[in-house]
Scaffold this motif. Structure first.
Motif, PDB file in Angstrom:
ATOM      1  N   ALA A   1      -7.426  -2.212  -0.466  1.00  0.00           N
ATOM      2  CA  ALA A   1      -6.328  -1.302  -0.116  1.00  0.00           C
ATOM      3  C   ALA A   1      -5.651  -0.776  -1.369  1.00  0.00           C
ATOM      4  O   ALA A   1      -5.781  -1.350  -2.454  1.00  0.00           O
ATOM      5  N   ALA A   2      -4.910   0.293  -1.175  1.00  0.00           N
ATOM      6  CA  ALA A   2      -3.998   0.808  -2.203  1.00  0.00           C
ATOM      7  C   ALA A   2      -2.628   0.922  -1.546  1.00  0.00           C
ATOM      8  O   ALA A   2      -2.523   1.311  -0.375  1.00  0.00           O
TER       9      ALA A   2
ATOM     10  N   GLY B   1       2.849   4.649   1.607  1.00  0.00           N
ATOM     11  CA  GLY B   1       2.270   3.738   2.579  1.00  0.00           C
ATOM     12  C   GLY B   1       1.133   2.898   2.059  1.00  0.00           C
ATOM     13  O   GLY B   1       0.782   2.933   0.881  1.00  0.00           O
ATOM     14  N   VAL B   2       0.544   2.140   2.979  1.00  0.00           N
ATOM     15  CA  VAL B   2      -0.607   1.297   2.691  1.00  0.00           C
ATOM     16  C   VAL B   2      -1.857   2.057   3.138  1.00  0.00           C
ATOM     17  O   VAL B   2      -1.924   2.545   4.260  1.00  0.00           O
ATOM     18  N   HIS B   3      -2.826   2.145   2.261  1.00  0.00           N
ATOM     19  CA  HIS B   3      -4.066   2.863   2.531  1.00  0.00           C
ATOM     20  C   HIS B   3      -5.212   1.857   2.505  1.00  0.00           C
ATOM     21  O   HIS B   3      -5.494   1.264   1.471  1.00  0.00           O
ATOM     22  N   ARG B   4      -5.853   1.653   3.654  1.00  0.00           N
ATOM     23  CA  ARG B   4      -6.969   0.709   3.772  1.00  0.00           C
ATOM     24  C   ARG B   4      -8.287   1.449   3.578  1.00  0.00           C
ATOM     25  O   ARG B   4      -8.404   2.624   3.929  1.00  0.00           O
TER      26      ARG B   4
ATOM     27  N   LEU C   1      -3.360  -5.102  -8.349  1.00  0.00           N
ATOM     28  CA  LEU C   1      -4.031  -4.582  -9.534  1.00  0.00           C
ATOM     29  C   LEU C   1      -3.424  -3.266  -9.995  1.00  0.00           C
ATOM     30  O   LEU C   1      -3.101  -2.416  -9.164  1.00  0.00           O
ATOM     31  N   PRO C   2      -3.322  -3.071 -11.307  1.00  0.00           N
ATOM     32  CA  PRO C   2      -2.966  -1.747 -11.801  1.00  0.00           C
ATOM     33  C   PRO C   2      -4.205  -0.858 -11.761  1.00  0.00           C
ATOM     34  O   PRO C   2      -5.332  -1.346 -11.647  1.00  0.00           O
ATOM     35  N   GLY C   3      -4.001   0.422 -11.859  1.00  0.00           N
ATOM     36  CA  GLY C   3      -5.123   1.347 -11.913  1.00  0.00           C
ATOM     37  C   GLY C   3      -4.650   2.743 -12.232  1.00  0.00           C
ATOM     38  O   GLY C   3      -3.465   3.052 -12.098  1.00  0.00           O
ATOM     39  N   LEU C   4      -5.583   3.559 -12.657  1.00  0.00           N
ATOM     40  CA  LEU C   4      -5.277   4.968 -12.895  1.00  0.00           C
ATOM     41  C   LEU C   4      -5.462   5.778 -11.622  1.00  0.00           C
ATOM     42  O   LEU C   4      -4.791   6.770 -11.413  1.00  0.00           O
ATOM     43  N   ALA C   5      -6.410   5.312 -10.776  1.00  0.00           N
ATOM     44  CA  ALA C   5      -6.695   6.014  -9.519  1.00  0.00           C
ATOM     45  C   ALA C   5      -7.597   5.141  -8.664  1.00  0.00           C
ATOM     46  O   ALA C   5      -8.227   4.205  -9.160  1.00  0.00           O
ATOM     47  N   VAL C   6      -7.648   5.454  -7.388  1.00  0.00           N
ATOM     48  CA  VAL C   6      -8.572   4.841  -6.437  1.00  0.00           C
ATOM     49  C   VAL C   6      -9.091   5.971  -5.563  1.00  0.00           C
ATOM     50  O   VAL C   6      -8.342   6.879  -5.192  1.00  0.00           O
ATOM     51  N   ASP C   7     -10.385   5.904  -5.248  1.00  0.00           N
ATOM     52  CA  ASP C   7     -10.910   6.948  -4.371  1.00  0.00           C
ATOM     53  C   ASP C   7     -10.862   6.499  -2.918  1.00  0.00           C
ATOM     54  O   ASP C   7     -10.524   5.358  -2.607  1.00  0.00           O
ATOM     55  N   ARG C   8     -11.192   7.420  -2.018  1.00  0.00           N
ATOM     56  CA  ARG C   8     -11.077   7.162  -0.577  1.00  0.00           C
ATOM     57  C   ARG C   8     -12.028   6.081  -0.077  1.00  0.00           C
ATOM     58  O   ARG C   8     -11.888   5.599   1.029  1.00  0.00           O
ATOM     59  N   GLY C   9     -12.976   5.678  -0.914  1.00  0.00           N
ATOM     60  CA  GLY C   9     -13.864   4.577  -0.558  1.00  0.00           C
ATOM     61  C   GLY C   9     -13.394   3.240  -1.099  1.00  0.00           C
ATOM     62  O   GLY C   9     -14.009   2.214  -0.863  1.00  0.00           O
ATOM     63  N   GLY C  10     -12.302   3.255  -1.881  1.00  0.00           N
ATOM     64  CA  GLY C  10     -11.751   2.026  -2.427  1.00  0.00           C
ATOM     65  C   GLY C  10     -12.232   1.670  -3.818  1.00  0.00           C
ATOM     66  O   GLY C  10     -12.007   0.566  -4.295  1.00  0.00           O
TER      67      GLY C  10
END
Length: 191
Positions: A175-176, A181-184, A116-125
């Motif tokens: 995830a992002a 790296g990969v952030h779960r 998915l594209p996105g502008l941002a993701v927070d630490r909760g996903g």
């Protein structure tokens, strides 16, 4: 961002995305290829988004079935197979789309991984989109179908934030993937 920065981030992003546990078993250089290759719903990046070109080509070269969105007049997304960069055509809003026959909006429910594209993701996903609602519909379609696809946002490192604004229709992702790296995420979306 300058084109060389976008391209370099795209190369790093491709390497990291191919490390996803949902894809790695299919992309290992040893062993027999899977009987049924995975399906990845992806997108062709635009503007300053991290480039997805290298990733799309590497997935396709590995035998992964790649689906790309085709924007419909109501901003919903249909899907068509990616058959190489030479088979992409310029469409509305400057998007590049496959020139093949669209499969149907529900084709995304066959995906093992949805990038998915996105502008941002927070630490909760929680994913923050561009506000057009196209991918909100995709996420809702996946949820209604009880699909088990891994939901992964592709971002620059600085777009992973502590918190993003949320609305009731917003969905969490698994995830992002960033160039580093990969952030779960602990929060697991329904579905």
């Amino acid at each position: 961002m300058p084109p060389d920065v976008v391209a370099a981030a795209g190369e790093a992003l491709a390497r990291r995305a191919l490390e996803l546990e949902e894809l790695a078993p299919y992309l290992a250089p040893t062993g027999a290829p899977p009987e049924t290759p995975p399906t990845v719903a992806a997108y062709v990046s635009i503007g300053g988004e991290p480039s997805t070109r290298a990733l799309l080509d590497r997935l396709r070269a590995a035998g992964v079935r790649v689906l790309l969105p085709v924007l419909m007049p109501d901003n919903d997304l249909d899907w068509a197979p990616y058959e190489g960069a030479e088979r992409l055509v310029r469409a509305g809003w400057g998007l590049l789309e496959p020139d093949g026959e669209p499969l149907a909006p529900k084709a995304v429910t066959e995906a093992d991984v949805v990038l998915l594209p996105g502008l941002a993701v927070d630490r909760g996903g929680l994913r923050l989109g561009r506000g057009g609602g196209s991918y909100d519909r995709v996420l809702e379609r996946l949820e209604r179908a009880d699909a088990s696809a891994a939901l992964v946002v592709l971002l620059y490192d600085e777009e992973l934030l502590e918190e993003v604004p949320a609305e009731p229709h917003d969905r969490h992702v698994h995830a992002a993937v960033t160039p580093s790296g990969v952030h779960r995420f602990r929060h697991r979306p329904a579905g």
